[in-house]
Design a protein around this motif. Structure first.
Motif, PDB file in Angstrom:
ATOM      1  N   ALA A   1       0.246   0.851  -1.513  1.00 20.61           N
ATOM      2  CA  ALA A   1      -0.429   0.453  -0.275  1.00 20.61           C
ATOM      3  C   ALA A   1      -1.804   1.102  -0.175  1.00 20.61           C
ATOM      4  CB  ALA A   1       0.428   0.820   0.934  1.00 20.61           C
TER       5      ALA A   1
ATOM      6  N   CYS B   1      -4.176  -0.408  -2.751  1.00 19.44           N
ATOM      7  CA  CYS B   1      -4.653  -1.722  -2.305  1.00 19.44           C
ATOM      8  C   CYS B   1      -5.797  -1.566  -1.314  1.00 19.44           C
ATOM      9  CB  CYS B   1      -3.505  -2.518  -1.665  1.00 19.44           C
ATOM     10  SG  CYS B   1      -2.343  -3.236  -2.851  1.00 19.44           S
ATOM     11  N   ARG B   2      -5.699  -0.584  -0.419  1.00 23.19           N
ATOM     12  CA  ARG B   2      -6.786  -0.333   0.536  1.00 23.19           C
ATOM     13  C   ARG B   2      -8.030   0.176  -0.181  1.00 23.19           C
ATOM     14  NH1 ARG B   2      -2.405   1.657   3.783  1.00 23.19           N
ATOM     15  NH2 ARG B   2      -2.844   3.812   3.159  1.00 23.19           N
TER      16      ARG B   2
ATOM     17  N   LYS C   1      -8.082 -10.546   4.902  1.00 27.15           N
ATOM     18  CA  LYS C   1      -7.007  -9.573   5.030  1.00 27.15           C
ATOM     19  C   LYS C   1      -6.968  -8.670   3.799  1.00 27.15           C
ATOM     20  CE  LYS C   1      -4.008 -12.548   7.855  1.00 27.15           C
ATOM     21  NZ  LYS C   1      -2.665 -13.173   7.961  1.00 27.15           N
TER      22      LYS C   1
ATOM     23  N   GLN D   1      -2.322  -7.204  -0.567  1.00 29.81           N
ATOM     24  CA  GLN D   1      -0.923  -6.855  -0.386  1.00 29.81           C
ATOM     25  C   GLN D   1      -0.334  -6.381  -1.712  1.00 29.81           C
ATOM     26  OE1 GLN D   1       0.471  -6.936   2.745  1.00 29.81           O
ATOM     27  NE2 GLN D   1      -1.615  -7.486   3.369  1.00 29.81           N
ATOM     28  N   SER D   2       0.740  -5.612  -1.637  1.00 27.73           N
ATOM     29  CA  SER D   2       1.388  -5.109  -2.851  1.00 27.73           C
ATOM     30  C   SER D   2       1.858  -6.250  -3.746  1.00 27.73           C
ATOM     31  CB  SER D   2       2.570  -4.209  -2.481  1.00 27.73           C
ATOM     32  OG  SER D   2       2.134  -3.059  -1.780  1.00 27.73           O
ATOM     33  N   SER D   3       2.244  -7.373  -3.139  1.00 23.42           N
ATOM     34  CA  SER D   3       2.699  -8.518  -3.937  1.00 23.42           C
ATOM     35  C   SER D   3       1.557  -9.101  -4.763  1.00 23.42           C
ATOM     36  CB  SER D   3       3.272  -9.605  -3.015  1.00 23.42           C
ATOM     37  OG  SER D   3       2.309 -10.030  -2.071  1.00 23.42           O
ATOM     38  N   GLN D   4       0.343  -9.092  -4.213  1.00 21.99           N
ATOM     39  CA  GLN D   4      -0.814  -9.575  -4.953  1.00 21.99           C
ATOM     40  C   GLN D   4      -1.153  -8.629  -6.107  1.00 21.99           C
ATOM     41  OE1 GLN D   4      -3.155  -9.772  -1.176  1.00 21.99           O
ATOM     42  NE2 GLN D   4      -3.874 -11.724  -1.974  1.00 21.99           N
TER      43      GLN D   4
END
Length: 295
Positions: A210, A213-214, A227, A230-233
């Motif tokens: 997380a 990603c930020r 946005k 996300q972790s999925s991306q």
């Protein structure tokens, strides 16, 4: 007092006032939002208005109401990077989510994300989030409210705790790469090489998907999505294979910029792979308009 005040009210004060008051360079900041320069607010802070205390010795003083603190005319005495660091520390403590913080200071999530997504003492002062966040922290400072500390990571040894602190403490906000302002930094790593760096980085103590990603979302400018990643991306990019597989991905570009800044900040030399890529692709770097993603 809304952020509109900071965009309009005090840009006309003469520079002589800055000299008399002994203001830091941040007090005279202007920054561009597009092509428009936005003046930074100036003035002098009024003392906090404290609520009546009980006359009984054992009764604690009532807390200061932040809304009672009048900052009209107060000099904006922190530059953009300093405010960004306070925001990051505040959010990392878990005190608020990013969305909740934007709402608290009265700006859009887009304005906050845009401000956090740039770096430099004067970069980002055109965003409404800059003076609004400064006001939020300044009131807390006047009221004696300290910034919360980041949540501590559980470690199995003193050595691991030291590594965690070192990993969290790295600040790359002062590193600016050529082409960064329009998301056109020359890339000299293949997608597979960036994936290796991501995998190694995520194994470091205290580093989470997380947060990573930020971190890479913050490296983007004009092409930043609405946005955060996300972790999925991130997982989708990490699971791909091939030198150009994912070259169009903004996660690839953001991660490359992030790791390049870490390399420069740490004073590390270019790797053999990096030098080979420079020779192969030239000063413009590898193409990112093609994607060799395997189906």
């Amino acid at each position: 007092m809304g952020s509109e005040y900071f965009r309009t009210a005090l840009g006309a004060l003469p520079s002589a006032i800055n000299t008399q008051l002994g203001q830091t360079p941040a007090a005279g900041l202007t920054a561009a939002r597009g092509q428009e320069n936005v003046p930074v607010a100036m003035a002098s802070a009024k003392p906090a208005s404290k609520k009546r205390k009980s006359t009984e010795d054992h009764a604690p003083a009532e807390p200061v109401d932040l809304d009672d603190i009048d900052l009209e005319g107060a000099p904006l005495d922190a530059n953009c990077d300093q405010v960004r660091r306070k925001i990051t520390k505040f959010l990392d403590s878990g005190a608020m989510t990013k969305t909740a913080f934007a709402k608290e200071i009265g700006v859009s999530a887009k304005s906050l994300g845009g401000f956090l997504g740039v770096s430099g003492r004067y970069q980002g002062s055109g965003f409404a989030a800059y003076p609004a966040a400064w006001e939020f922290f300044k009131k807390r400072e006047i009221a004696g409210v300290k910034l919360p500390t980041a949540k501590k990571q559980k470690t199995s040894s003193a050595g691991e705790a030291s590594s965690t602190a070192k990993a969290v403490a790295i600040d790359i906000s002062d590193v600016v790469l050529p082409g960064e302002e329009d998301d056109n930094v020359s890339v000299f790593d293949t997608c597979d090489e960036v994936r290796k760096k991501i995998n190694a980085h995520l194994k470091k103590p205290g580093v989470t998907q997380a947060q990573f990603c930020r971190d890479i979302y913050a490296q983007l400018g004009p092409t930043r999505p609405a946005k955060p990643f996300q972790s999925s991306q991130l997982a989708q990019f990490r699971n791909a294979k091939g030198a150009l597989s994912g070259a169009k991905s903004r996660i690839f570009y953001g991660a490359y910029v992030f790791f390049e800044k870490l390399r420069i900040k740490g004073g590390k030399p270019k790797t053999k792979h990096r030098l080979e890529m420079e020779e192969q692709w030239g000063p413009g770097g590898m193409r990112r308009d093609i994607d060799g993603r395997q189906r």
